[in-house]
Structure formats: structure tokens, C-alpha cells
Design an enzyme around this catalytic site. Structure first.
Site, PDB file in Angstrom:
ATOM      1  N   GLY A  38      34.344   1.575 -25.375  1.00 52.01           N
ATOM      2  CA  GLY A  38      33.647   0.393 -24.887  1.00 52.01           C
ATOM      3  C   GLY A  38      33.451   0.466 -23.387  1.00 52.01           C
ATOM      4  CB  CYS A  39      31.284  -1.502 -21.190  1.00 52.01           C
ATOM      5  SG  CYS A  39      31.577  -3.143 -21.887  1.00 52.01           S
TER       6      CYS A  39
END
Lengths: 344, 344, 344, 344
Positions: free
Chosen positions: C147-148
Site C-alpha cells: 500500500g501507499c
């Protein structure tokens, strides 16, 4: 204290009314309603109001019952019945929607698709753009509050129109509005990442505010006017800039234009004709009821360029509605509206 | 590999050239210069370039010496001498400034205040708007790269002009530009808090791009054209939207207009005539060399409304300059420029 | 050319993949799918792609059939079945969703509420954060793309963790993300007027990326780590800044920290450890796969402060996924990703 | 009416004072001064004030002569002399600068580089954070109005500090401020295109507000406190969000924390402790003197996370200064400040 009711209080114009009436010295919010949020507090919808205004949304009937004046901020088509109800109850009615704005039922039908349910009520209603029609508004009970584009565009052009300085053919109203003008409902086009850093026209030459602008300019000029109206969507919250173009009549000078604007608006508190060299900027009227106007002359092409900046939520909606309320209740027109716009 | 020199590399257009040439398969940045930052790395000025391009700014002479083609992104008045120097060294010259854009020295003097220092050089130079003047550009050595407003406004109007569908009198170019168009130098008006959430016109009907737009439209139409040009400043980084208005000739229909636009641009990779119902949006061409155009017809008022959106730093400056380079070096015009614009 | 399939192509991460693969020299988009827009062109959804990529969305089965590698950008819970399908068809699978990120099924169940449908597949999958786990990724077929927040937070802390310079207790990851991280679906909170000019934390200490950050830091440190993770929502389109705090061990100096960061990342193209005195800024890595890191030391309080900036849509999603593709297909890791980030 | 003088009226805090005093029912602006704009109208500097406040900037002496109270919004080092002048003239003095904020001259010298010119005056001055030190402020003549970060950070932490619920070691104040906090002077970093769409920390662990935050927390806790303070710059005009972290003492629960906050602030009009589930957002307090606080507990890591949002120009500068004025003149503290923050 004037008891104010607000129907459609959870939309952007409605909630702005709640805020502005909240600091009005002669009025107070008596009741609010919302179809979508009935039974909820307005501060649940707008957390900036928390603990300061936690009023619960009721239904429209309750609002009418508790109020001296009802403001309606509803989708078009829904105000006519409410206006009738208000009249029956001897309650003033100020409509921020479109139902009473157009005098011609044919035009209403053409642009909005409905009919005039109660023709007598339409007869009785008045178009509430105080700078032009103040005398008509006094003493009235049903006010059609103008739209946002339809406030700033005629304000930009009126002095030239009234003094016959421009041709009434070929007028262009090129406008740009902040996003609140499109309402509170989330839609793809106004989803942050798709609007941010963007700019585009929309409903080119077919926006519903067109006949309303034409109606006002026709009333001011005494002739039937057709305008080209092109709205754009700006990546800002508030504000409309109308940049209007018209052919200047033979022999008319910049000085003539300038004098016409200064004279026409010299007693208007809410209209600020800017000194030569300045350009109207939406930055300078945010959160206020002011309309800043700058007058320019393209001598090479013989065109008037007039810019008008308003806050679409104040002079273009809630503020002007309160200005109308002040007039019909015999108050000083500035009451509750004479703030200095923030510098940033 | 074409050796590219960039004079004025630390301005916004210059640094955009550095970036775009950086991904051009047939060219490479050979040298850069900057008066303000001589001896400094470009990545000291633009930290997004750090470790990827840490070239040091030299002086203009060094740049000319090391290059096959020099791009100049300088304030007006400073390019003429550099162009002569390039010519002497047999180096191609692409000017992103205004010095070679106007054919008439009188107009140049009127709007910019200087004179043509070397008339032969001006004779030899060509105006580099490829979609209109591609054949003139081929084989030339001195290219006047158009300004930003002066690229999108004529692109918005050309098909109607060339096909004689509109009156050439009374044309209006209402434009709005992102802030990078105003340059890198911090000034009060572009200080974040004073521009953010604002919108205003500036240099109304007196911006220097006016005669350049008129020159292009006059060349396309074969008659002397005067336009009303009003630029506005948008609170976004990149992008220009030109919303242009003209009177449509008697009998011309929307279908005529549409067909003219589709035909005129059918082979132009960088011009995208949008399908009916869409409006050109600067959001959709950011960081790319594309020009999106939407054609609209105000039937009620007999007006063409044509919108064109470009990235002012790419099609309006660095990208178009590279498009010109590709042409004069005999490359496919799209080379290094055929990216998909980001969706957000 | 590697044939790339994209499942969930009309979400923000999916459409960014379409764009980035579009300029990848060794790969091409072979097929795309979308549940919401099956049968529609991607350019109907993202008009910036018009005429450049007008591919029609098919269904996931078609995508698997036509591809050498499938990228899935789906809500959690939907990738496991697709991964199995890919495996059956001998197609590589890179998951931009959360299904394969957590090694512990218990944690997955606790934070996401589902179970591991095919445990063998989970065993086989690898966590694709190349800077840490490059060797594990090579030759694999099922990649869990991080994920970011979970990319930038560990990147900010790794050199201090790996070198034992900080206490593993009490680590804080204070992050701020652009709005694209919240997806394409319009919701009230991301409606332009309600987000613009705002800033707030959300899901304080309960965001699903928490166990993923902890898993990576635990693997790097060899001990079980608990972090306090607080995300915030920024009024920008792209970018995440992670500002991470940790107690520095007794005797460790700024020079020790700095050296650890420079050494650890010295061969990492996509990680730029900034010179002393600079602060990581999301402005400088937009549209790129770079992660800018700045290292700071609060000597008075004995705290490391490490800032890491990435583009949440590139290094935080599509770009890193392509980096992983490059690794598993034996390409240079930079292929298609070595652009200079725009300066503005 | 209290006669108010404003020295440094053309800076952002000064002009905000002009606006707020403009709607204060018991005070009026008697005179303003500006070194840079002496002889100019404030509306020349801030066109939003045009025709509403066209006062001319005089010099500081004139201002002192005409006023009952002088607000000074000056760069540090310039207030001490002015304060002495006010004292001599029996004029109250409220300093929005840093000169009187720190009690310790050594700390002042360390962080600001000057000395205390008049020690008696420093003795006499009081730190004007009313929610904590209201009783000390009453009857005083020299008020040190706190800085912006130094208002919201202690407000976020006070109830936990005062009730001994957290460890005083290891406190982190991670803050993000709108751009007006950086002042009116155009600088490269706040030039629109370079700040827009960006976010970064600055002056990490070395900002001058650090000792001021520590001083307040030390006074509240009774022990010497060191904090890690990291400010960030947000691409918005107004607002600061402080996200503060501290280790919760053994056995303390979320309910304990919540109760402490609700009790501590139960009589504070300007502090709004938000209901569970909400997060403080700068969007909700813009243009107002409110401080919204949300209390969170990271149970897994044993950390308090407290968020406080203020308008840096109002509660963080001009509004709090007026709150202090109200106190020293014996008015209701809310006078002129009890507006509802706009919803957008």
C-alpha cells in the site's frame, strides 16, 4: 426579532442562511427543515456549526408555523406550493430557487419544464434584485431571489444598458463560478481529484440562467435582449466572476462608460465600482454581500468589457435573500450584512 | 543525438524544456545557461531534478558552442543578439520569447518598445505554429515559438476562419491561464494566500499577445483582424482555456461548424476535437502537448463558442518548441511528445 | 513485448497503470476490465485518454486469457480467486490490493475480516517492496504490491531500523496523503468544497495499513514492532508525506544516522536521500516512482525525525507494481519509470 | 468605545485585526501604522477593504497617541521599545510578536538572538493564553499574545498534562500550518506554483516556537518539559492542525482521557471538544476564534493522540489578541468573536 424559517437548510445556500442570520441583529433562526436530514441536527451535516447551532431539522410545515418569513432553498418546482402555504399563513416568502424568477410561463416551461401552479401568486411575486428593483420589492410578500450568475451579469452591464451606451445585440456573459454553486451532492465531476487543477465551460449557451439574465437586461433596456451566456467551473469554493462583453455605440468613450458606472451605483452600498486600473477579483468579496465591478474599454475593437465579482453564496444567494428580507421588513438594507470581506 | 542547448534554463519554460528533452529519444541536453544562477546546478533551483539532472548553468556563449540547436527562454529584447550568434555558428535557434513573433516592426515597437536589430534575420525567421505553418517551418533555422495564449486562441478559431464560417469582426478571446504563465519570480499577486481561491482578469484588452493572435488570424483569413483579448489568472499551476466567441455567418449550422473542425484537424495528432457534448478542460491535457477543442453553437444568438485547452508550459511553450525542433530536424513531429496526459 | 492485463482498470490505480504501461518500452496493455464500466471505453471514464487509449473494458476472464501478467486493482477480498485463476493459466499476478500483503491470516482476519482462501497461494506470494525484498521477488509469480502508506513509512525508517540506531518501541508514523488515495468514488468528505482548504486526521491509530507497516519493520528489525500510525487527508491530488519519529539509542549521533541512510540507499535508484538542510516534499516527486527522504535529528529530545515523500499513485501503487513486473520479468528495474519528476 | 491602535497593520495579522475590530461592538480602530506603507491606505494593500476601511497608515507614535490599547504585529525585536512607549503613555499593549513570550532571557537569546531591554517591563508582562492563564491576564497592561503553533499544541495536550495522565517525556507536536503563517512577503517557496500541490516539513526540531510550547507545558505540569516540534506547510490559506503524541501512563483508559478533556474545557467557549468519532479539521474553524479538539487513544501502543485545529490568523493571532483585550478591559471574553465558522 424577526422569526426566520429556512426550508432546505442543509443545502449550501440554506446553511449559509443559517450562518448569516446567526449574526443578524434583528432576526433569528426560528426553525429549519430538510427532507434528507429530518430529525438530524444541522451540526451533524456541517460540523463547523457544532455546539453553536445544533438545531434539529423539522419538516416544512413546522417551519411555516413558527416563522415570520420563510426562506426556501429548494430544487426548482418545489417552491410554489410552499409559497401558497406561506401566503395562507400570512408569512413572507423568499424563494432562493427558480420557480418565481421568470415572468413568462412559456419561458419557465421551456427552460424548466413545469408550469405556473398558481398564476395569481406569480403575479404577486417580485424579482428581488434590490439594486434595480428596490421599489418594487418594498411591501411585497413573495420574493424571487435571483440566481448567482443572474445577479452578477446584469450588475456588470446595467449602467451601460440603462444609459444606452452599448448595443443590445451580441452581448456575451462569460462567467466562472466556484464549486459551491453546483450544490452539496457529491458527483464525479466535483470529486476533488477530478476538479482540482481543472477549468472548463459547461452547459455552453444552454444554461437555465440565460432567460433570467435576458429578462433583467430587457427590463432595464426596454427592448428584448438575447445574450450568449457561457458558465465555467472554477476550482475554488466561492465566488463568481462575470466578464461581460458588448459593442459600444459610436462615439461613446471610456470616460462616458466610467461616469455611467460611478453615477449609477453611487448610492449602492453593496456595489463597489473599482478605480481605474483595478480588476474585479473574487478573492476580494468572499464571505460578503459585495459586488465588485471593474469597467474596461477595448478601444481598438470598440468593446465594453465589464467584470463583476460576487460571492455566489452571499450576494448570489443567502446574502441577497437577507437584503431582500431587510427591505420587506423595513430595516436598513445593510443590517447583518455590513462586514468587511476578509483579505485572504 | 541532437545536442540541445537551453538559454534561460532556470525559468519555468526553460526547466520544462530540460525535463522534456530528458525523455526525448533523439535529443539530449548538451548545455544550459542562466544569468541568475550561473555556476549553480539546475537541481539547486528545482529540487525535483536532484540526482537526475545536476547540470551546472554556464553562460550563453558556452551553450551556443556546445549545441546543434539552442532554445532561448528569455525576457523579450534579449533573443535577437543570441539568434545572430547562433546563425554565425550554424546553430538552429528556437526562440520561446517574443522577439521574432511579430512580422511588423511597427507592431513590435508599439507593444514591446524595441526595434528589429537585424532585419535580415527577422525576414528569415518563421512563426512556429506547426498546425498552421508546418510547411514554412521545414528547413528553417530561426523559429519564433508562439506564446501560450497565442497558440490556443487561434487553434480554437482556425477551422471557422479558414472556411469562412464566421465574421472576422467582433471576435472575442476570453482566456484563463494557470500561474506558471506568469513566471518563476515571486510577486505579491502570485503569493499563495493572495492568489489561492481568487480569479480575476488582467491587462484587459491590452495584453501583448493581442497583436500576435491578430497576426495569425489575419494570415489564416486573408484579412486584417482585430480581436478583443481578455486574459484571466486561474488558481492552478498549468493550463490555459481559451473560450472564443464569433458571429456565425448567415445560414451556417452547427453541423457545418463541426464538420469544419473535424476535417481541418483530422490529421493533427496534437489537436483533439472532442465529441459533441464534451467541453475542453485543462484537467485533461496537463503535462502534454495536446490541444483539446470543443465546438459549440449558440443558435439563439448566432454565435460560435469554441473552447481550446492546452498546457501553457507544453503546447504553450516547451512542448511546441520541441515539436518545432522535430520538424526542422526532419524527425517525426511526435517524437518525445506522444505521452498520455495523466487522468488526475 | 510483455502483454499486460489490468483488472479494475477504471479505478485510480488501474488507470495510472494504463498510462504508465503506455510509455513502457517492453510492455503493452493487452486487455483491461472493469465491473462498473464493462463495455465502455476507458476514455469515457477518463477523458484525458481520449483518442490515445480507447480500449474497451472487458471482463476479468478475458483479461487473464490475453495477458502474460495481470495487475489487479480491486477492493480487498476479490483478488484471491483471480490470483488462483492466473496461476492456473500460468500468468503472473501482481495484486495492488490488500489480500496477499499480510503474512498472518489472523491479522488479515482481524483487520480485513476475511480468511485466506488458498493457503498454498499465500505461501507462494511475496511482498513486493523491492528496496527491501528484491531477492525474494525475483522469479515469483504472485506479488503483493504494498500500500501507499506502507511503502513510504518503512522506507523512511529502514536504515535506522536495520542498523539498530533507534528503539523499536514507541515509533510514530504521522502521514498525510493526497485525495486520490481515497479512490474515485465521490463521497461527501471528498466533495470539492468540503475538502478544499481543509486538513484533518482520520482513522487515528486504526487504519488497516498499521499491521502492514509493523510487518515490514518487524521483518527488517527481527523483533515484533508496534507503531502508532495516524493518516491525514491533504487537499492535493497526489503524494504522501510520512513524518516518522523514533527514539534514538544512547550515543547515536546525527552523523551516524546520516551515514546509515546514505549507505543503505546508495544503490537504490528510486530512493533519493536528500542533502542536509532539505526537507522531503511531495511537490518534488509527483508523477514519478521516486521516494525522497530527509533525515533529521532532534538532539534536544533524542528523536530521529525521518520524512519520506512518494507519489501515492506511482511508488505507492502503479509505479511500484511496474517495478515489481520489471523484476519478475528480468528487466532493468527502472524500465519505463526513469522519468524526471516535473518541477511544478 | 475602546480606541484601538494597530502597529504593523499591513502584515497579515495586522490586517486581520483591522477586520475583526471592524465588527467589534465595543472597540474601533483609531489609528494604524506600517513602516512599508506609511502614507498609503490599507485598502491599497488589501483591496478587499476598499471603501469600507480606507484608513491611512501613520507612524507608530501617532498610533500610540490616539489609542487606549495598541496591538503590535511586528518582527521580533521591535516590540520592546514600543511597549515602553505605551507604558509611559498609559496605553495597554498587546504584542503579537515574540518579544515578551519567553520568561527566560537566556532562552530568548538562544532562540531569537536579542536581549531583554527593559527587565521590569518583562516582569510585568503576562503570557496571554486565556484558557490557561486568564486570571493572570486580568488587569495587566502588557500582554504577550502567543504564537499560532504555541496556542494549538498546548491546547491539544493540557487536560492530559494537568491531570497527570501522560508521561512528560517524549511528547511530539506534529503540526501543519496554512501559508498565511509565513507572512505577506512573497518568497520563492510560497510562490503559488511551487507551494500548490506540495507538502513538506520545515525547521524540523529547530523552530522558534519550540521553547514557547515547552514553557507552557512546563507551567501546566510543574516540571521541565522538552518536546519534539515539527511544523509542516500546508497548501491552504488558513488553519493549523496540531497532531500531538504522548505516552499514556500505566492504567489510564480512553474514558479517563475523554473525561479529562471534557471537564477541563467544559466552560471554555472557544474550545470545542469534539464527540468521539470525529477528528478536528481546520476546515471547520476557519475565520473563527474556535479551537476544535479531538482525543484519540492508541491502545495497542499506549499513546495519546490529540488533534487541535485553529485558524492561525484568528485564535493563533488576531482573534486571541482581541480575546485578551476583552479580558483586560473587563468585557465578556466572547465580545466581537462569537461568530459561527462558515461551513465552507
Amino acid at each position: 426579532m424577526i422569526k426566520v424559517g429556512i426550508v432546505g437548510a442543509t443545502g449550501y445556500a440554506g446553511c449559509e442562511l443559517v450562518r448569516l442570520i446567526g449574526s443578524h441583529p434583528e432576526a433569528e433562526v426560528a426553525a429549519i427543515s430538510s427532507v434528507s436530514f429530518e430529525g438530524k441536527k444541522i451540526s451533524d451535516v456541517y460540523p463547523s456549526y457544532i455546539y453553536l447551532n445544533d438545531m434539529v431539522c423539522e419538516n416544512a410545515d413546522e417551519v411555516v408555523r413558527k416563522s415570520d418569513v420563510v426562506f426556501a432553498a429548494l430544487p426548482h418546482g418545489l417552491s410554489q406550493e410552499l409559497a401558497a402555504e406561506c401566503k395562507k399563513n400570512n408569512v413572507k416568502f423568499i424563494d432562493l430557487g427558480a420557480d418565481f424568477r421568470l415572468e413568462s410561463e412559456d419561458e419557465y416551461t421551456e427552460w424548466y419544464g413545469g408550469t405556473f401552479l398558481d398564476k395569481a401568486l406569480h403575479e404577486e411575486s417580485v424579482y428581488g434584485l434590490p439594486e434595480f428593483f428596490r421599489d418594487d420589492i418594498k411591501g411585497k410578500s413573495v420574493i424571487a431571489n435571483p440566481g448567482c450568475y443572474t445577479t452578477c451579469s446584469p450588475l456588470a452591464l446595467a449602467p451601460a444598458v440603462v444609459n444606452g451606451l452599448i448595443e443590445m445585440k451580441g452581448i456575451i456573459c462569460n462567467c466562472a463560478s466556484g464549486v459551491t454553486g453546483a450544490g452539496r451532492k457529491p458527483v464525479q465531476g466535483n470529486h476533488y481529484p477530478e476538479l482540482n487543477e481543472g477549468f472548463h465551460a459547461y452547459k455552453v449557451a444552454c444554461h437555465r440562467h440565460t432567460p433570467e439574465i435576458e429578462q433583467t437586461l430587457s427590463r432595464l433596456s426596454g427592448e428584448k435582449v438575447t445574450v450568449t451566456f457561457v458558465p465555467h467551473l472554477l476550482p475554488v469554493n466561492r465566488g463568481i466572476l462575470a466578464t461581460c462583453y458588448a459593442d459600444v455605440k459610436e462615439g461613446v468613450t471610456y470616460e462616458d462608460l466610467r461616469k455611467a458606472y460611478e453615477d449609477y451605483y453611487k448610492d449602492e452600498f453593496f456595489v463597489r465600482v473599482l478605480p481605474e486600473g483595478m480588476c474585479a477579483d473574487i478573492h476580494n468579496i468572499k464571505y460578503s454581500n459585495f459586488c465588485d465591478i471593474s469597467v474596461h474599454f477595448d478601444k481598438r475593437a470598440g468593446k465594453l468589457v465589464a467584470c463583476a465579482a460576487i460571492d455566489n453564496m452571499v450576494k448570489g444567494a443567502a446574502g441577497q435573500a437577507i437584503q431582500n428580507m431587510n427591505i420587506i421588513f423595513g430595516l436598513d438594507e445593510k443590517t447583518g450584512l455590513d462586514i468587511i470581506p476578509p483579505a485572504f
